[in-house]
Design a protein around this motif. Structure first.
Motif, short mmCIF file in Angstrom:
data_model
loop_
_atom_site.label_atom_id
_atom_site.label_comp_id
_atom_site.label_asym_id
_atom_site.label_seq_id
_atom_site.Cartn_x
_atom_site.Cartn_y
_atom_site.Cartn_z
N HIS A 62 0.81 -1.23 0.00
CA HIS A 62 0.00 0.00 0.00
C HIS A 62 0.84 1.28 0.00
O HIS A 62 0.57 2.19 0.78
N SER A 63 1.86 1.32 -0.85
CA SER A 63 2.74 2.50 -0.96
C SER A 63 3.55 2.76 0.30
O SER A 63 4.08 3.85 0.47
N ARG A 64 3.66 1.78 1.17
CA ARG A 64 4.42 1.96 2.42
C ARG A 64 5.67 1.08 2.40
O ARG A 64 5.86 0.24 3.28
N THR A 65 6.51 1.30 1.41
CA THR A 65 7.72 0.48 1.29
C THR A 65 8.92 1.09 2.01
O THR A 65 9.94 0.43 2.17
N ASP A 81 -2.17 -5.47 -2.92
CA ASP A 81 -2.12 -4.05 -3.26
C ASP A 81 -0.72 -3.49 -3.06
O ASP A 81 -0.13 -3.64 -2.01
N THR A 83 -0.29 -0.16 -4.17
CA THR A 83 -0.57 1.28 -4.04
C THR A 83 -1.72 1.47 -3.06
O THR A 83 -2.45 0.53 -2.75
N GLU A 84 -1.87 2.69 -2.61
CA GLU A 84 -3.00 3.03 -1.75
C GLU A 84 -4.19 3.47 -2.60
O GLU A 84 -5.32 3.05 -2.39
N SER A 89 2.02 8.35 -9.35
CA SER A 89 3.17 8.60 -8.47
C SER A 89 3.44 7.41 -7.54
O SER A 89 4.58 7.12 -7.20
N GLU A 90 2.38 6.71 -7.14
CA GLU A 90 2.54 5.53 -6.29
C GLU A 90 3.15 4.37 -7.08
O GLU A 90 3.99 3.62 -6.55
N LYS A 93 6.80 5.17 -7.41
CA LYS A 93 7.48 4.92 -6.13
C LYS A 93 7.72 3.42 -5.93
O LYS A 93 8.79 3.00 -5.50
N PHE A 94 6.73 2.62 -6.26
CA PHE A 94 6.86 1.17 -6.12
C PHE A 94 7.94 0.64 -7.06
O PHE A 94 8.78 -0.18 -6.66
N ASN A 119 -5.51 -3.31 -7.93
CA ASN A 119 -4.36 -2.75 -8.63
C ASN A 119 -4.20 -3.30 -10.04
O ASN A 119 -3.47 -2.73 -10.84
#
Length: 124
Positions: A62-65, A81, A83-84, A89-90, A93-94, A119
């Motif tokens: 969830h974009s929290r890497t 998932d 991404t959030e 942009s997510e 980032k991933f 996703n």
């Protein structure tokens, strides 16, 4: 390791997921189908035995890497998932995160990615 035929028993509840959940959820602390044998995990920094493959499994980031410390492995498996909100942009980032994972953690050719239903729309 001997090569030959392997018999895989089909769980009696495999055709009825609701019944399986009810049956195996009776005692959550002992959730273990009868034919599955639990093993102790190998410490992440132990040398890999010859002929073995180490899988690093990650799910629903969830974009929290940020701050995830990846253990050593041969194959990185990311499911769920990533991404959030599904924003470009997510996704970037991933991808940047994947690009910067050390090769010893399954980066590069050894990546198996299974997006969630939510996703998967990003790839259509």
């Amino acid at each position: 390791m001997a090569h030959g035929k392997v018999t895989i028993a089909v769980d009696e509840y495999s055709s009825n997921p609701t019944q399986a959940f009810t049956h195996y959820n009776i005692n959550q602390s002992r959730f273990q189908p009868p034919h599955v044998h639990m093993v102790d995990p190998i410490p992440y920094d132990n040398p890999k035995p010859a002929g073995h493959t180490r899988f690093v499994c990650v799910s629903d980031t969830h974009s929290r890497t940020d701050g995830i410390q990846m253990p050593y492995g041969d194959v990185l498996l990311h499911t769920g998932d990533f991404t959030e909100l599904g924003l470009p942009s997510e996704v970037k980032k991933f991808n940047d995160w994947l690009e910067n994972i050390p090769k010893s953690c399954g980066q590069g050719e050894n990546l198996l990615f299974v997006p969630s239903e939510r996703n998967s729309a990003i790839f259509t």
